[in-house]
Design a protein around this motif. Sequence first.
Motif, PDB file in Angstrom:
ATOM      1  N   VAL A  98       2.351  60.482   5.214  1.00  0.00           N
ATOM      2  CA  VAL A  98       1.386  59.480   4.743  1.00  0.00           C
ATOM      3  C   VAL A  98      -0.014  60.099   4.642  1.00  0.00           C
ATOM      4  O   VAL A  98      -0.748  59.827   3.695  1.00  0.00           O
ATOM      5  CB  VAL A  98       1.389  58.243   5.664  1.00  0.00           C
ATOM      6  CG1 VAL A  98       0.288  57.264   5.266  1.00  0.00           C
ATOM      7  CG2 VAL A  98       2.741  57.541   5.612  1.00  0.00           C
ATOM      8  N   PHE A 125       1.186  52.423   8.596  1.00  0.00           N
ATOM      9  CA  PHE A 125       0.908  52.934   7.263  1.00  0.00           C
ATOM     10  C   PHE A 125      -0.534  52.643   6.867  1.00  0.00           C
ATOM     11  O   PHE A 125      -1.229  53.497   6.321  1.00  0.00           O
ATOM     12  CB  PHE A 125       1.863  52.336   6.227  1.00  0.00           C
ATOM     13  CG  PHE A 125       1.593  52.846   4.836  1.00  0.00           C
ATOM     14  CD1 PHE A 125       2.144  54.032   4.403  1.00  0.00           C
ATOM     15  CD2 PHE A 125       0.746  52.151   3.974  1.00  0.00           C
ATOM     16  CE1 PHE A 125       1.866  54.525   3.126  1.00  0.00           C
ATOM     17  CE2 PHE A 125       0.465  52.629   2.703  1.00  0.00           C
ATOM     18  CZ  PHE A 125       1.031  53.821   2.283  1.00  0.00           C
ATOM     19  N   ASN A 129      -3.101  55.465   5.947  1.00  0.00           N
ATOM     20  CA  ASN A 129      -3.513  55.421   4.551  1.00  0.00           C
ATOM     21  C   ASN A 129      -5.034  55.376   4.431  1.00  0.00           C
ATOM     22  O   ASN A 129      -5.624  56.077   3.601  1.00  0.00           O
ATOM     23  CB  ASN A 129      -2.874  54.206   3.864  1.00  0.00           C
ATOM     24  CG  ASN A 129      -3.274  54.085   2.408  1.00  0.00           C
ATOM     25  OD1 ASN A 129      -3.281  55.059   1.669  1.00  0.00           O
ATOM     26  ND2 ASN A 129      -3.617  52.884   2.005  1.00  0.00           N
TER      27      ASN A 129
END
Length: 195
Positions: A98, A125, A129
């Motif tokens: 990621v 995530f 991110n």
Amino acid sequence: MAHHLQHLIEQYGLLAVFLGCLAEGEGAAILGGFFAHQGVFGLPAAVLASFTGAALGDMGFFLLGRRYARHPWVQRLRARPGFARADRLVRRHPNAFVLLNRYVYGMRLVGGVAAGLAEIGFWRFAVLNLVSALAWAALFTALGYVFGLGVQEFIGRALHAHQRLWIGGGLLVFAGLAAVIVRTWLIRRARELPT
């Protein structure tokens, strides 16, 4: 004509940077930095537009994989060259994947969907991110800004602002053509690699 072009870039340039960064976006972030150097808009605004576009784009691809795994569009993405490789990588090294996926040209779209299908937690995530998008936006916008410094030194300060904007437009066309050539080469190479 040149005044009209400058007005359009001043009016919609940050929006174009944001929209360009929703997908692959390196060229849009670099141009954002270039135009920031030319004084069309501020560098922090260019970084923010790049960051927001990159973060929202990847979050959208992630949610697409998470919520619409059986949708025909997602199924077509799963059939693309490189998806099997992205799927393997995200399952073996989810955090690193990621954080680093956006730096591999042509993998952002399939990488975000692969992360959604790999059942990485939403908050995990989201945090990874955001960190990755901020570093990415700062890096590529700074590259464009430094490139603007180089162009100004190389060509000289004698050029008027509108001439530098034309140079930026030409660079955008060149970057787009280079991206198509590199993407075609990467797809051809991915098809030749064993899965």
